[in-house]
Scaffold this active site. Structure first.
Site: not given
Lengths: 102, 127, 119, 119, 127, 102
Positions: C78-79
């Site tokens: 997840c960024v």
């Protein structure tokens, strides 16, 4: 279809196994993994609750996690089935939903 | 930083273990801390209570998990002159375990005694 | 059957990542497909390029990388969770890719079963 | 009075690092000295050089760096715990230094009070 | 990856919240997950039980901690058509709280009802 | 000299507050921080245990953590004192040892 519930913490330290058992439906499966495997050993103070639950729910414990912790498979509470990771996958595939109690 | 250092300072250290092994890394990394402490000539105590007593359960075998079985290291503590290991009796009983289940010699004491012992410490390290 | 896997915790501190890896491996061995493994919360730390564990212990990051290489498993970090915790392109281990949370919801929709491993 | 502080958890996932920081700041404001802050277990992750939290939240890593810069606080990251988790010289934020666990025991000996923040 | 995708797939998703806010980041990051899910036109349910009900307690003020107060975002969920919020009655009572203490409209249901609702879900995401 | 015990988890989810109270000595101080502050609010099922403990132990709760969580200071259990981080530092300095129950 039924749900597979997984629990990974000791019932002596956290409330999530208790919470899981309070919500699982008749016919559901509960699998004890990681630090939850301690619950499955006969003679501990939580074991009677597990034995009760075994009347309506299918109970499983992950063998490799038991073994790592030096827990004797012969001492597992009656009605709790020992499975390996392949059995874990089979259970997950056979259940419509998987609920990890964290 | 060195000005207050007294070469002969000996403090009562206690490492408190309340968590089981493998599910988290705390047990292993506390043990690494204990081993280092041996080099400092302090008065080292290790307490096992609650799920921490599972750390010294006999028969651990992590082969199927691919994780390191570090339980033999507890047996090596004696070689480092770390011999004050305490286990709380009530916690053993709650888990259906007895002193015979433990892989190292320990002193089994009551909760009340554990409380008194903790009160005598200078430094308490927990994880 | 297609499995989606969510990993909530980082390597070593919790067993979650090990458990997820063993589950994924067993599923593949039984002929199932891993649609995606999504790393969220501290789970993003499984993608660090800099981990060098002791030689007598397992290498959690390499386990995932090998699984991805051998079986084309999609490992997504997840960024947003990564930015908080210092997992960005510059610190990302090969075999992982950074993307948005939508990839997790998509996995929930497309996989036949979604399973979470955490603390 | 000299305080030693042990931080057991990484930034953001647990409040431990925030609580330790606020305690350290309050101690300094009251005229005490922070002998050392030692980062162990996942606590080593507080020293990542790559964290970029959202602009509307606090920056845990920068808080520690500023404390170190303003008050010469010794921020020490455990080398062994860091290697497991990918905190090595190449990923270390300025203001922190990597050293051995002996630095924690030394803090326990030399500080008047030792306090731990964890999960 | 796209071959099995059916544009019209609607699954019953449940985000289960059992942890309080601020002590850990889970509450905040679950909320970010919920917001993203709104873009996928799924049947989204949010469950608050055990300490998770503290996430929607009125009057949160994080100024003194320097942390972001994300509780107003729960009020914004309605604007994303996320309106199926469930709270377990027994958990409120155990904590001495009532529905008036909550900052968003929710459906308060019993533990038995929560168990049945959970059993209807296709995807359960927990933290 | 006495010990300052700190606890940071909710008694509804974890056992560490219970463990702390079982070991603290008469005259010791117990400070509830982070997610342990929920224990200090009157009307919850754990509160009677805290009220009992207050007879032998000095009980404190960290105000900024209470406030962040929307807990009303007026509803804190009798005998529990609200302090800020400066008070926390004073308590730590006044105690010979600090024991964090994790």
């Amino acid at each position: 279809m039924s749900t597979l519930h997984t629990v990974n913490k000791s019932p002596f330290e956290r409330s999530n196994l208790q919470a899981c058992l309070g919500h699982a439906q008749n016919g559901d499966s509960v699998l004890l993994i990681e630090d939850a495997v301690f619950a499955a050993i006969a003679g501990n103070t939580f074991a009677p609750k597990l034995a009760d639950a075994a009347q309506d729910i299918k109970l499983f414990v992950l063998g490799p996690d038991l073994k790592a912790r030096g827990m004797d498979p012969a001492k597992v509470v009656d009605g709790v089935n020992i499975i390996d990771y392949e059995g874990f996958v089979d259970l997950a595939a056979a259940s419509s939903t998987i609920h990890s109690w964290l | 930083m060195e000005d207050d250092f007294e070469a002969g300072t000996v403090k009562k250290f206690m490492f408190v273990n309340r968590k089981p092994p493998y599910g988290t890394v705390y047990a292993l990394e506390v043990l690494e801390m204990v081993l280092i402490s041996a080099a400092f000539d302090q008065d080292v105590h290790i307490a096992f209570l609650d799920d921490g007593i599972y750390q010294i359960k006999k028969g651990q075998d992590t082969k199927d998990l691919g994780m390191k079985n570090f339980s033999p290291t507890y047996r090596a503590l004696e070689g480092y002159d770390i011999e004050k290991l305490f286990v709380e009796r009530e916690c053993l009983e709650e888990r259906g375990l007895s002193e015979d289940d433990l892989l190292v010699p320990v002193e089994v004491i009551s909760r009340a005694e554990m409380g008194k012992l903790m009160a005598e410490m200078d430094v308490v390290l927990t994880a | 059957m297609k499995f989606g896997i969510l990993v909530n915790e980082g390597p070593y501190n919790h067993q979650a990542s090990d458990s997820a890896y063993r589950f994924a491996k067993a599923a593949i061995d039984k002929g199932h497909e891993i649609f995606r493994v999504f790393f969220y919360y501290d789970g993003v730390l499984n993608a660090t390029a800099h981990s060098e564990p002791p030689s007598d212990d397992r290498n959690v990051i390499k386990n995932w990388q090998k699984l991805a290489a051998d079986h084309k498993v999609d490992l997504v970090v997840c960024v947003a969770a990564g930015l908080r915790r210092g997992i960005v392109e510059a610190s990302l281990a090969p075999g992982f890719r950074i993307s948005g949370l939508g990839q997790l919801i998509e996995a929930g929709i497309q996989a036949d079963r979604m399973i979470t491993f955490g603390d």
